[in-house]
Write a protein that holds these residues in place. Structure first.
Motif, mmCIF file in Angstrom:
data_model
loop_
_atom_site.group_PDB
_atom_site.id
_atom_site.type_symbol
_atom_site.label_atom_id
_atom_site.label_comp_id
_atom_site.label_asym_id
_atom_site.label_seq_id
_atom_site.Cartn_x
_atom_site.Cartn_y
_atom_site.Cartn_z
ATOM 1 N N ASN A 38 35.706 34.315 33.067
ATOM 2 C CA ASN A 38 36.857 34.292 32.172
ATOM 3 C C ASN A 38 37.699 35.535 32.435
ATOM 4 O OD1 ASN A 38 38.667 34.469 30.061
ATOM 5 N ND2 ASN A 38 37.196 33.923 28.505
ATOM 6 N N TYR A 39 38.878 35.332 32.970
ATOM 7 C CA TYR A 39 39.784 36.423 33.310
ATOM 8 C C TYR A 39 40.018 37.361 32.137
ATOM 9 C CZ TYR A 39 44.262 38.685 34.292
ATOM 10 O OH TYR A 39 45.264 39.594 34.447
ATOM 11 N N TRP A 40 40.072 36.820 30.931
ATOM 12 C CA TRP A 40 40.441 37.605 29.756
ATOM 13 C C TRP A 40 39.271 38.395 29.159
ATOM 14 C CZ3 TRP A 40 45.403 37.752 29.923
ATOM 15 C CH2 TRP A 40 46.108 36.662 30.405
ATOM 16 N N ASP A 41 38.059 38.193 29.636
ATOM 17 C CA ASP A 41 36.888 38.877 29.092
ATOM 18 C C ASP A 41 36.826 40.314 29.626
ATOM 19 O OD1 ASP A 41 34.394 39.744 28.240
ATOM 20 O OD2 ASP A 41 33.458 37.804 28.608
ATOM 21 N N LYS A 42 36.941 41.282 28.737
ATOM 22 C CA LYS A 42 36.998 42.688 29.129
ATOM 23 C C LYS A 42 35.713 43.193 29.772
ATOM 24 C CE LYS A 42 40.509 43.948 25.793
ATOM 25 N NZ LYS A 42 40.855 44.768 24.635
ATOM 26 N N LYS A 43 34.622 42.448 29.656
ATOM 27 C CA LYS A 43 33.365 42.923 30.244
ATOM 28 C C LYS A 43 33.426 42.984 31.771
ATOM 29 C CE LYS A 43 30.830 38.559 30.659
ATOM 30 N NZ LYS A 43 29.730 37.774 30.170
ATOM 31 N N TYR A 44 34.405 42.338 32.370
ATOM 32 C CA TYR A 44 34.540 42.329 33.827
ATOM 33 C C TYR A 44 35.343 43.510 34.357
ATOM 34 C CZ TYR A 44 32.788 37.574 33.560
ATOM 35 O OH TYR A 44 32.017 36.465 33.318
ATOM 36 N N TYR A 45 35.831 44.368 33.476
ATOM 37 C CA TYR A 45 36.730 45.431 33.896
ATOM 38 C C TYR A 45 36.205 46.800 33.495
ATOM 39 C CZ TYR A 45 39.544 41.291 34.260
ATOM 40 O OH TYR A 45 39.975 40.040 34.589
ATOM 41 N N ASP A 46 36.465 47.780 34.332
ATOM 42 C CA ASP A 46 36.102 49.160 34.034
ATOM 43 C C ASP A 46 37.147 49.823 33.157
ATOM 44 O OD1 ASP A 46 33.786 49.085 35.642
ATOM 45 O OD2 ASP A 46 34.996 49.456 37.422
ATOM 46 N N LEU A 47 38.388 49.401 33.288
ATOM 47 C CA LEU A 47 39.473 50.018 32.545
ATOM 48 C C LEU A 47 40.539 48.968 32.253
ATOM 49 C CD1 LEU A 47 40.903 52.595 31.477
ATOM 50 C CD2 LEU A 47 41.865 52.867 33.781
ATOM 51 N N VAL A 48 40.988 48.934 31.016
ATOM 52 C CA VAL A 48 42.069 48.050 30.608
ATOM 53 C C VAL A 48 43.142 48.928 29.985
ATOM 54 C CG1 VAL A 48 42.758 46.136 29.117
ATOM 55 C CG2 VAL A 48 40.495 46.124 30.188
ATOM 56 N N ILE A 49 44.370 48.830 30.516
ATOM 57 C CA ILE A 49 45.477 49.642 30.026
ATOM 58 C C ILE A 49 46.558 48.720 29.476
ATOM 59 C CG2 ILE A 49 47.255 51.328 30.612
ATOM 60 C CD1 ILE A 49 45.451 52.213 32.948
ATOM 61 N N ASN A 50 46.957 48.979 28.250
ATOM 62 C CA ASN A 50 48.026 48.211 27.624
ATOM 63 C C ASN A 50 49.361 48.755 28.120
ATOM 64 O OD1 ASN A 50 49.941 47.016 26.036
ATOM 65 N ND2 ASN A 50 48.928 47.436 24.102
ATOM 66 N N THR A 51 49.945 48.111 29.117
ATOM 67 C CA THR A 51 51.203 48.594 29.678
ATOM 68 C C THR A 51 52.406 48.162 28.852
ATOM 69 O OG1 THR A 51 51.333 46.684 31.160
ATOM 70 C CG2 THR A 51 50.298 48.684 32.026
ATOM 71 N N TYR A 52 52.177 47.342 27.854
ATOM 72 C CA TYR A 52 53.272 46.928 26.981
ATOM 73 C C TYR A 52 53.719 48.084 26.091
ATOM 74 C CZ TYR A 52 55.969 44.344 23.526
ATOM 75 O OH TYR A 52 56.971 43.910 22.701
#
Length: 71
Positions: A38-52
């Motif tokens: 699932n692309y939207w699942d944050k468990k697959y990422y080391d860092l998530v940045i809200n660029t909005y």
């Protein structure tokens, strides 16, 4: 829609088609084609940045800080 001079319905179809294509490509590249990925699942990422809510400089500063670089 305005730029391409197409209808709202056609624009929606194009967005859905592009999203499906992108997700299939990312599933192949990053998830070994795992259909449960699932692309939207944050468990697959080391860092998530809200660029909005951050401009370019703030985004870069935040990313560099998380990588261990300090000003």
């Amino acid at each position: 829609m305005n730029r391409e001079k197409i209808s709202i319905e056609q624009a929606k179809e194009e967005v859905i088609e592009r999203e499906e294509h992108d997700l299939a490509k990312w599933r192949k590249l990053y998830a070994n084609e795992d259909q449960d990925w699932n692309y939207w699942d944050k468990k697959y990422y080391d860092l998530v940045i809200n660029t909005y809510s951050h401009n370019q400089e703030e985004t870069l500063e935040f990313a560099l800080e998380k990588l261990g670089y300090k000003n």
